[in-house]
Design an enzyme around this catalytic site. Structure first.
Site, PDB file in Angstrom:
ATOM      1  N   LYS A 226       0.707  -1.074   0.190  1.00  0.00           N
ATOM      2  CA  LYS A 226       0.018   0.033  -0.124  1.00  0.00           C
ATOM      3  C   LYS A 226       0.833   1.240  -0.057  1.00  0.00           C
ATOM      4  O   LYS A 226       0.766   2.123  -0.631  1.00  0.00           O
ATOM      5  CB  LYS A 226      -0.905   0.096   1.098  1.00  0.00           C
ATOM      6  CG  LYS A 226      -1.664  -1.113   1.294  1.00  0.00           C
ATOM      7  CD  LYS A 226      -2.707  -0.952   2.537  1.00  0.00           C
ATOM      8  CE  LYS A 226      -1.938  -1.179   3.899  1.00  0.00           C
ATOM      9  NZ  LYS A 226      -1.168  -2.423   4.251  1.00  0.00           N
TER      10      LYS A 226
ATOM     11  N   ARG B 132      -9.459   0.779   8.598  1.00  0.00           N
ATOM     12  CA  ARG B 132      -8.991  -0.443   9.062  1.00  0.00           C
ATOM     13  C   ARG B 132      -9.912  -1.261   9.838  1.00  0.00           C
ATOM     14  O   ARG B 132      -9.842  -2.454  10.242  1.00  0.00           O
ATOM     15  CB  ARG B 132      -7.816  -0.400   9.831  1.00  0.00           C
ATOM     16  CG  ARG B 132      -6.449  -0.808   9.140  1.00  0.00           C
ATOM     17  CD  ARG B 132      -5.548  -0.709  10.250  1.00  0.00           C
ATOM     18  NE  ARG B 132      -4.314  -1.340   9.725  1.00  0.00           N
ATOM     19  CZ  ARG B 132      -3.290  -0.684   9.305  1.00  0.00           C
ATOM     20  NH1 ARG B 132      -3.366   0.261   8.436  1.00  0.00           N
ATOM     21  NH2 ARG B 132      -2.368  -1.507   9.395  1.00  0.00           N
TER      22      ARG B 132
ATOM     23  N   ARG C 245      12.155  -5.242   4.362  1.00  0.00           N
ATOM     24  CA  ARG C 245      11.622  -3.817   4.401  1.00  0.00           C
ATOM     25  C   ARG C 245      12.545  -3.064   5.090  1.00  0.00           C
ATOM     26  O   ARG C 245      13.211  -3.311   6.098  1.00  0.00           O
ATOM     27  CB  ARG C 245      10.207  -3.760   4.788  1.00  0.00           C
ATOM     28  CG  ARG C 245       9.871  -2.376   5.039  1.00  0.00           C
ATOM     29  CD  ARG C 245       8.331  -2.067   5.043  1.00  0.00           C
ATOM     30  NE  ARG C 245       7.849  -2.674   5.995  1.00  0.00           N
ATOM     31  CZ  ARG C 245       6.602  -2.653   6.109  1.00  0.00           C
ATOM     32  NH1 ARG C 245       5.853  -1.921   5.423  1.00  0.00           N
ATOM     33  NH2 ARG C 245       6.052  -3.022   7.111  1.00  0.00           N
TER      34      ARG C 245
ATOM     35  N   ARG D 217      11.358  -1.519  10.680  1.00  0.00           N
ATOM     36  CA  ARG D 217      10.430  -1.438  11.725  1.00  0.00           C
ATOM     37  C   ARG D 217      10.480  -2.650  12.717  1.00  0.00           C
ATOM     38  O   ARG D 217      10.525  -3.575  12.436  1.00  0.00           O
ATOM     39  CB  ARG D 217       9.045  -1.340  10.674  1.00  0.00           C
ATOM     40  CG  ARG D 217       8.719  -0.044  10.398  1.00  0.00           C
ATOM     41  CD  ARG D 217       7.652  -0.120   9.439  1.00  0.00           C
ATOM     42  NE  ARG D 217       6.143  -0.677   9.885  1.00  0.00           N
ATOM     43  CZ  ARG D 217       5.136  -0.776   9.172  1.00  0.00           C
ATOM     44  NH1 ARG D 217       5.231   0.038   8.114  1.00  0.00           N
ATOM     45  NH2 ARG D 217       4.294  -1.362   9.717  1.00  0.00           N
TER      46      ARG D 217
ATOM     47  N   ARG E 108      -0.180  -9.222  13.123  1.00  0.00           N
ATOM     48  CA  ARG E 108      -0.796  -8.238  11.998  1.00  0.00           C
ATOM     49  C   ARG E 108      -1.657  -9.030  10.997  1.00  0.00           C
ATOM     50  O   ARG E 108      -2.625  -8.323  10.489  1.00  0.00           O
ATOM     51  CB  ARG E 108       0.335  -7.372  11.522  1.00  0.00           C
ATOM     52  CG  ARG E 108       0.929  -6.452  12.601  1.00  0.00           C
ATOM     53  CD  ARG E 108       2.184  -5.843  12.047  1.00  0.00           C
ATOM     54  NE  ARG E 108       2.248  -5.288  10.986  1.00  0.00           N
ATOM     55  CZ  ARG E 108       3.060  -4.685  10.138  1.00  0.00           C
ATOM     56  NH1 ARG E 108       4.315  -5.075  10.377  1.00  0.00           N
ATOM     57  NH2 ARG E 108       2.934  -3.987   9.084  1.00  0.00           N
TER      58      ARG E 108
END
Ligand code: AP5
Ligand code: MG
Length: 212
Positions: A13, A88, A123, A156, A167
């Site tokens: 996203k 969300r 990431r 992160r 998650r």
């Protein structure tokens, strides 16, 4: 154009929101980036959000709806915006409707869970501006340095494998029902996330009717 990007954590996203934002000149509004900034700065909001974020849970609807409402009232959002990571929950979607916000399209990026886990481990995000990179799929020009602002890129905290699994399960339970919510309005479109960022971008632009 007012857009919503929907998709599991790590579906891409943020990466696609950055590309659409650069192309259309409308802001990417990422509740995740705003919350991370608040945590980094140790604000009252950040202190409230920190524990939920680090465990992979959602921050309360009340907090997130409040920051989103303030953000879309800013002048740069007057001609359109890209919501990345909001809504969300069904309650957040209802709050957005109650604000009178007209949504043009809801773009879902679909990526199978096993691909997601591989992506998250590579990431890196910029501490300064929140831009998203990947050591293999979208590397920075200079290792550890953000291409956009020169800030430091880091991993992160919530990208630890066990937190990623949490998650994903929160996504299935709380966020996936939004697909049905927006399907009913006829605004939902789905793109399958590809192996390469540029291939996904091409599909996203085609689906939204944006000239590449
Ligand atoms: P948030 O920051 O929104 O996290 P998320 O939804 O879990 O999504 P991510 O940012 O992890 O993934 P992404 O889809 O943006 O993927 P990306 O483009 O980076 O939220 C974090 C936390 O904040 C939540 O857990 C919650 O606690 C809280 N929060 C935020 N909003 C909230 C809300 N509305 N309500 C309640 N709580 C809220 O891509 C992932 C990686 O893959 C990158 O490294 C990228 O380079 C790479 N990649 C992307 N596309 C491709 C591709 N096509 N091929 C290969 N690699 C790719
Ligand atoms: Mg993101």
């Amino acid at each position: 154009m007012n857009l919503i990007l929907l998709g599991a954590p790590g579906a891409g996203k943020g990466t696609q929101a950055e590309a659409i934002s650069a192309k259309l000149g409308i802001p990417q509004i990422s509740t995740g980036n705003m919350l991370r900034e608040a945590v980094k700065n140790g604000t009252e909001l950040g202190l409230k959000a920190k524990a939920a974020m680090e465990s992979g849970a959602l921050v309360s609807d009340e907090i997130v709806i409040g920051i989103l409402k303030d953000r879309i009232a800013e002048p740069d959002a007057a001609n359109g915006f890209i919501l990345d990571g909001f809504p969300r929950t069904v309650a957040q979607a209802e709050a957005l409707d109650a604000m009178g916000v007209q949504i043009d399209k809801v773009l879902e990026i679909y990526v199978p869970n096993e691909r997601i886990i591989a992506r998250m481990s590579g990431r890196r995000v910029c501490e300064g501006c929140g831009a998203s990179y990947h050591v293999e799929y979208k590397p920075t020009a200079v290792e550890g340095v953000c291409d956009a602002c020169g800030g430091k890129t880091v991993q992160r905290k919530d990208d630890a494998p066990e937190t990623v699994l949490e998650r994903l399960s929160v996504y299935e339970e709380k966020t996936a029902p939004l697909k049905g919510y927006y399907e009913k309005t006829g605004k939902l479109v789905t793109v399958t996330g590809q192996e390469e960022v540029a291939d996904t971008r091409k599909l996203v632009f085609e689906t939204l009717g944006i000239e590449g």
